[in-house]
Design an enzyme around this catalytic site. Structure first.
Site, PDB file in Angstrom:
ATOM      1  N   HIS A 164       0.796  -1.234   0.000  1.00 38.77           N
ATOM      2  CA  HIS A 164       0.000   0.000   0.000  1.00 38.77           C
ATOM      3  C   HIS A 164       0.816   1.266   0.000  1.00 38.77           C
ATOM      4  O   HIS A 164       0.253   2.347   0.145  1.00 38.77           O
ATOM      5  CB  HIS A 164      -0.909   0.040   1.232  1.00 38.77           C
ATOM      6  CG  HIS A 164      -2.154  -0.757   1.074  1.00 38.77           C
ATOM      7  ND1 HIS A 164      -3.306  -0.238   0.531  1.00 38.77           N
ATOM      8  CD2 HIS A 164      -2.430  -2.034   1.369  1.00 38.77           C
ATOM      9  CE1 HIS A 164      -4.236  -1.171   0.511  1.00 38.77           C
ATOM     10  NE2 HIS A 164      -3.735  -2.280   1.012  1.00 38.77           N
ATOM     11  N   LYS A 212      -8.846  14.398   3.733  1.00 41.94           N
ATOM     12  CA  LYS A 212      -8.024  13.188   3.813  1.00 41.94           C
ATOM     13  C   LYS A 212      -7.110  13.340   5.017  1.00 41.94           C
ATOM     14  O   LYS A 212      -7.040  14.424   5.599  1.00 41.94           O
ATOM     15  CB  LYS A 212      -7.195  13.005   2.536  1.00 41.94           C
ATOM     16  CG  LYS A 212      -6.426  14.272   2.136  1.00 41.94           C
ATOM     17  CD  LYS A 212      -5.617  14.098   0.855  1.00 41.94           C
ATOM     18  CE  LYS A 212      -6.431  14.034  -0.396  1.00 41.94           C
ATOM     19  NZ  LYS A 212      -6.289  12.810  -1.136  1.00 41.94           N
ATOM     20  N   ARG A 213      -6.415  12.266   5.409  1.00 41.94           N
ATOM     21  CA  ARG A 213      -5.468  12.390   6.504  1.00 41.94           C
ATOM     22  C   ARG A 213      -4.466  13.512   6.222  1.00 41.94           C
ATOM     23  O   ARG A 213      -4.119  13.771   5.058  1.00 41.94           O
ATOM     24  CB  ARG A 213      -4.719  11.062   6.689  1.00 41.94           C
ATOM     25  CG  ARG A 213      -5.553   9.999   7.369  1.00 41.94           C
ATOM     26  CD  ARG A 213      -5.992  10.394   8.754  1.00 41.94           C
ATOM     27  NE  ARG A 213      -4.881  10.425   9.670  1.00 41.94           N
ATOM     28  CZ  ARG A 213      -4.679   9.529  10.638  1.00 41.94           C
ATOM     29  NH1 ARG A 213      -5.531   8.549  10.835  1.00 41.94           N
ATOM     30  NH2 ARG A 213      -3.642   9.639  11.442  1.00 41.94           N
ATOM     31  N   LYS A 238       0.762  14.587   1.225  1.00 40.11           N
ATOM     32  CA  LYS A 238      -0.523  14.952   0.630  1.00 40.11           C
ATOM     33  C   LYS A 238      -0.630  16.461   0.387  1.00 40.11           C
ATOM     34  O   LYS A 238      -1.541  16.939  -0.286  1.00 40.11           O
ATOM     35  CB  LYS A 238      -1.670  14.468   1.516  1.00 40.11           C
ATOM     36  CG  LYS A 238      -1.774  12.938   1.571  1.00 40.11           C
ATOM     37  CD  LYS A 238      -2.895  12.487   2.504  1.00 40.11           C
ATOM     38  CE  LYS A 238      -2.987  10.995   2.700  1.00 40.11           C
ATOM     39  NZ  LYS A 238      -3.813  10.301   1.684  1.00 40.11           N
ATOM     40  N   THR A 250      -8.357   6.844  -2.743  1.00 40.20           N
ATOM     41  CA  THR A 250      -9.720   6.438  -3.079  1.00 40.20           C
ATOM     42  C   THR A 250     -10.654   7.619  -2.895  1.00 40.20           C
ATOM     43  O   THR A 250     -11.733   7.660  -3.492  1.00 40.20           O
ATOM     44  CB  THR A 250     -10.209   5.268  -2.200  1.00 40.20           C
ATOM     45  OG1 THR A 250      -9.936   5.592  -0.827  1.00 40.20           O
ATOM     46  CG2 THR A 250      -9.519   3.972  -2.578  1.00 40.20           C
ATOM     47  N   LYS A 300     -14.150   8.896  -4.953  1.00 36.79           N
ATOM     48  CA  LYS A 300     -15.445   9.252  -4.359  1.00 36.79           C
ATOM     49  C   LYS A 300     -15.890  10.641  -4.828  1.00 36.79           C
ATOM     50  O   LYS A 300     -17.062  10.855  -5.142  1.00 36.79           O
ATOM     51  CB  LYS A 300     -15.358   9.215  -2.832  1.00 36.79           C
ATOM     52  CG  LYS A 300     -15.023   7.834  -2.276  1.00 36.79           C
ATOM     53  CD  LYS A 300     -14.772   7.916  -0.768  1.00 36.79           C
ATOM     54  CE  LYS A 300     -13.784   6.885  -0.298  1.00 36.79           C
ATOM     55  NZ  LYS A 300     -13.266   7.175   1.055  1.00 36.79           N
TER      56      LYS A 300
HETATM   57  C1  LIG Z   1     -11.982   7.520   1.332  1.00 39.47           C
HETATM   58  C2  LIG Z   1     -11.579   7.904   2.690  1.00 39.47           C
HETATM   59  C3  LIG Z   1     -10.232   8.128   2.984  1.00 39.47           C
HETATM   60  C4  LIG Z   1      -9.145   8.032   1.940  1.00 39.47           C
HETATM   61  O1  LIG Z   1      -9.009   9.278   1.332  1.00 39.47           O
HETATM   62  P1  LIG Z   1      -7.751   9.612   0.387  1.00 39.47           P
HETATM   63  O2  LIG Z   1      -8.111  10.938  -0.183  1.00 39.47           O
HETATM   64  O3  LIG Z   1      -7.687   8.546  -0.639  1.00 39.47           O
HETATM   65  O4  LIG Z   1      -6.555   9.658   1.264  1.00 39.47           O
HETATM   66  C5  LIG Z   1      -9.888   8.485   4.263  1.00 39.47           C
HETATM   67  N1  LIG Z   1     -10.826   8.627   5.223  1.00 39.47           N
HETATM   68  C6  LIG Z   1     -12.129   8.430   4.976  1.00 39.47           C
HETATM   69  C7  LIG Z   1     -13.111   8.612   6.079  1.00 39.47           C
HETATM   70  C8  LIG Z   1     -12.548   8.050   3.715  1.00 39.47           C
HETATM   71  O5  LIG Z   1     -13.862   7.837   3.486  1.00 39.47           O
END
Ligand SMILES: *Cc1c(COP(=O)(O)O)cnc(C)c1O
Length: 854
Positions: A376, A567-568, A573, A675, A679
């Site tokens: 990952h 995101k985190r 990032k 991911t 979304k």
């Molecule tokens: C999809 C999702 C992530 C991953 O987000 P990235 O932008 O791909 O880092 C992290 N936290 C939550 C709650 C998510 O739904």
């Protein structure tokens, strides 16, 4: 009176549908709810709390799920079905109630029933405390995969840890992140069922002894220092509009009944109870780090704990189905979600060789046919390695097994690459370059028959760089499986308005086959459709604006461009690159208050690891910028900056649908897939992004004209680093960049405190590991294109619709089909619902003698 026909046995009792306590009519649902409020919660409506009502509703839905769950288990057991075991230290499931309603296909009925009872349906949904048993993308991927495996009718078990405290709850105080423990179990969990009868024991610490067994064979016995009991808690995972309900089995740690005999016998009751507490610590808390390994002993203990429990559970299942152990790899395929469960390679060897007396060669054959490994990350700090001393103290027998695996493996390497001593050092399971470490990725690669990355670019970079030696050794093991997301949770549940519009044009089969969204391409040219599409986005943004007003007290303009990075928080990032853009726009306004700019609302959400100082300082920076920008009269409300507290799945479902612009701006070559990017795009946001992770494939799918690309490529990043990258070069050459950074360092955003953000600026100006300064100008120019494009309302909508229409590839159903075909070699198993109801007395006659004996 309706009856259930019974063609099988005439003598079976005829059950009246009215007696079925799990009916789906509005009346049956209302009765189920009231029954559960009374019989489970033990309350009358006068004193029932909102939570009581949520619980009663959850049980009402659960009751309707159990028939599918029981029938699924029965079918798999009878057929001895080949099963995928998805091992993951994290499952970020999100709230269950709404999702189960969607997958059962009873969302509207239940809503109506609850409303007829005079209750607020959405308020009850909101009541659920989500199980935050994961940090971010990796844990959420595991959750999406469980949904897709069930929806595709693939027999599967998710195995993980039932952390008592999941990911911390984030509060913002004075602009800083504060962590609150996540007591998600405090009001009980209606979704899981404890199965103490399937508990297992896990050994830890101590030493080993060798002996010769009755067949003159050399054997090893492990005398542990401590034994911990694992209790499985099962949650049903229902597929979308199928009868399949698979299981997520999470282990909770307890002391065994016989804990610390010595202390008990010597009358030291308190010491004995303390031993119990130490055992329970194992599943106490999720480590809150995303993409970084801390090398803590308790974390390794968590890993062996859930891995050993899970492997022993698989062996129990095989015994129950009378399948010989030699067929382990035929019965099960085990997917390792990153290296967190990779100790499983050594543990399965130990179980087969030490506990079941199998020859090493046969055990190794089985093991290497059972495991597949998903990598990952490309970040070196995220590659798990354990100090040898620590490892040996906790897992003395596994250390010996790893030495044995390593010895045999290095012999193979020597034969394939004679006299290549550097290669041997690099590939060894043990890093001996300084302090000695066990390298878990190397163990996973050697012990697995398949190794995959999570996006095309990521897999290429693994082969080229991080796992290059393993690629040369075993090219046939490598393959790509681009991540995906479940359209059930991230569209049907979270964006009902957009779904309704889509359904009105192309029906609703796209939910099971996301490629069908392509049919929307035609409607991108339809003025009427574009208008409706825009209205929906606007309404969702309006809802979020109201939420922000209530939560943050900030007025945001729903007509402005909603620019979201959720995101985190992590340096790679690059949330701070986004911040530099905001400051740049602000500086332009300050220089020329009448400048014509596209109004934007910048929304941020995300947690920082509690020990990650720079990430936490970035959160503070964003809040500090917001404080200034949001109240400066020169801005005239054209820019707003809002930090949304406590990003979670529940919250994600509210945020992704409201975005116009999705920020996917990681340094190229650092994000494995992402991911969140999927979304956002599926919900009709346009992406501004680098050529990183799955962004590359998203851009390929949606078309380059519908994607805002900027920044260095991964190759250019490497080349620049190799040449000796100097961030000061960009700082000195680009006046807008210099001004933006100087604004921060002068204390402008920190009430005159020029030191507050110094650590952050120092990393940028002196090292800039993630090359923000190199990408700054390209990012700013790209954002100008975004601003221009947003003004052309019709064309923006056209692009957004095309994004939605072309996201078919990114359904987790596609990912899972690919895993099934290329790695798992597994077929769907249809679940037929048994004709009689679960109250049928005949079922009691077929109780399995052996399991009944437990
Ligand atoms: C999809 C999702 C992530 C991953 O987000 P990235 O932008 O791909 O880092 C992290 N936290 C939550 C709650 C998510 O739904």
């Amino acid at each position: 009176m309706q009856t259930v026909p019974n063609p099988v046995l005439e003598c079976k009792p005829i059950i009246q549908v009215e007696d079925d306590r799990t009916g789906l009519s509005i009346e049956a649902l209302k009765r189920g709810f009231l029954d559960n409020l009374f019989y489970v919660q033990g309350k009358f409506s006068g004193i029932a709390t909102k939570n009581d009502c949520y619980m009663a509703l959850a049980y009402t839905v659960r009751d309707r799920l159990f028939k599918r769950w029981v029938d699924t288990a029965e079918t798999y057991t009878k057929n001895g079905s080949r099963t995928v075991c998805y091992l993951s230290a994290e499952f970020l499931m999100g709230p269950h109630l709404g999702n189960n309603l969607i997958n059962l296909g009873i969302y509207d009925q239940v809503k109506q029933a609850i409303e007829e009872l005079g209750l607020d349906f959405y308020e009850l949904l909101e009541q659920e405390e989500e199980p935050g048993l994961g940090n971010g993308g990796l844990g959420r991927l595991a959750a999406c995969y469980l949904d897709s495996m069930a929806s595709l009718e693939i027999p599967s078990l998710g195995y993980g840890i039932r952390y008592e405290f999941g990911i911390f709850e984030q509060k913002i105080q004075d602009g800083w992140q504060v962590e609150i423990t996540d007591k998600w179990l405090r009001f009980g969990n209606p979704w899981d069922v404890a199965r103490p009868e399937w508990s297992v024991e896990v050994k830890l610490g101590g030493h080993t002894e060798s002996y010769v067994d009755e067949n003159d064979r050399y054997r090893v016995r492990w005398i542990p220092f401590q034994v911990v009991k694992g209790i499985p808690y099962d949650t049903p995972i229902l597929g979308y509009k199928v009868n399949t309900a698979n299981t997520l089995r999470l282990w909770a740690a307890e002391a065994p009944e016989s804990f610390d005999f010595e202390a008990f016998n010597s009358g030291d009751y308190v010491k004995a109870v303390q031993a119990k507490m130490t055992s329970e610590n194992l599943s106490k808390v999720l480590y809150p780090n995303d993409n970084v390994s801390q090398g803590k002993k308790l974390r390794l203990a968590q890993q062996i704990f859930f891995v050993s429990c899970s492997l022993q559970d698989m062996i129990r299942i095989m015994k129950g189905q009378k399948i010989p152990l030699e067929k382990f790899h035929e019965k099960f395929v085990i997917q390792l979600n990153d290296t967190h469960p990779s100790i499983a390679v050594a543990e399965l060897m130990r179980l087969l060789v030490d506990e079941y007396g199998m020859e090493w060669e046969q055990a190794w054959e089985i093991t290497t046919k059972a495991f597949a490994y998903t990598n990952h990350t490309l970040l070196p700090e995220a590659l798990e390695k354990w100090p040898l001393g620590l490892f040996g103290e906790l897992l003395p027998r596994h250390l010996q097994i790893i030495y044995e695996i390593n010895g045999r493996f290095l012999d193979d390497v020597r034969i394939k690459f004679p006299d290549d001593f550097d290669r041997l050092k690099r590939m060894s399971l043990i890093d001996e370059s300084g302090e000695r470490y066990i390298r878990m990725a190397n163990l996973a690669c050697v012990g697995s028959f398949a190794i995959n990355g999570v996006a095309q670019l990521h897999t290429e970079l693994l082969q080229k760089d991080v796992l290059h030696d393993f690629y040369e050794m075993y090219p046939e093991k490598f393959n790509n499986k681009t991540n995906g997301i479940t359209p059930r949770r991230f569209m049907v549940l979270s964006n009902p308005r957009l779904c309704e519009l889509i359904d009105s044009k192309i029906g609703n089969t796209w939910i099971k086959n996301l490629h069908e969204l392509r049919q929307l391409e035609a409607f991108a040219e339809d003025v009427e459709f574009r208008h409706k599409f825009r209205q929906i986005k606007q309404a969702i943004k309006q809802d979020l604006a109201e939420y922000i007003k209530a939560k943050n007290g900030i007025d945001v303009d729903a007509n402005s461009l909603f620019d979201i990075q959720a995101k985190r928080f992590h340096e790679y990032k690059r949330q701070h690159l986004n911040a530099l853009h905001i400051i740049t726009l602000y500086n332009r306004i300050k220089a020329n208050p009448n400048i014509d700019i596209t109004p934007r609302t910048f929304l941020f959400g995300g947690k920082a690891a509690p020990g990650y100082y720079i990430a936490k300082l970035t959160i503070k920076l964003i809040n500090s910028i917001g404080e200034v920008v949001n109240r400066d009269p020169d801005v005239r409300g054209r820019l707003k900056v809002v930090f949304l507290e406590d990003y979670s799945v529940k919250f994600a479902q509210r945020v992704y649908p409201a975005a116009d612009l999705s920020e996917q701006i990681s340094t190229a070559g650092k994000e494995a897939s992402g991911t969140g990017n999927m979304k956002f795009a599926l919900n009709g946001a346009l992406t501004i992004g680098t050529l990183d992770g799955a962004n590359v494939e998203i851009r390929e799918e949606v078309g380059e004209e519908n994607f805002f690309l900027f920044g260095l490529t991964a190759e250019e990043v490497y080349a620049k680093k190799a040449q000796g990258y100097d961030p000061m070069y960009y700082y000195n050459r680009d006046p807008e960049l210099k001004l933006a950074i100087d604004r921060i360092s002068s204390g402008f955003f920190s009430h005159g405190d020029a030191n507050l953000f110094k650590p952050l600026l120092d990393t940028l100006l002196h090292r800039d590991e993630y090359m923000l300064l190199a990408d700054y100008r390209s990012y700013i120019e790209c954002q100008e294109q975004v601003s221009q494009a947003y003004r052309d309302v019709e064309n923006w909508t056209r692009m957004a619709i095309l994004n939605v229409a072309r996201m078919g590839k990114f359904s987790s159903d596609r990912s899972i089909s690919d895993y099934c075909e290329d790695i798992w070699q597994i077929q769907p198993v249809k679940i037929e619902l048994s004709e009689y109801l679960q109250t049928d007395v005949d079922r009691l006659k077929i109780i399995n003698e052996e399991s009944f004996a437990i």
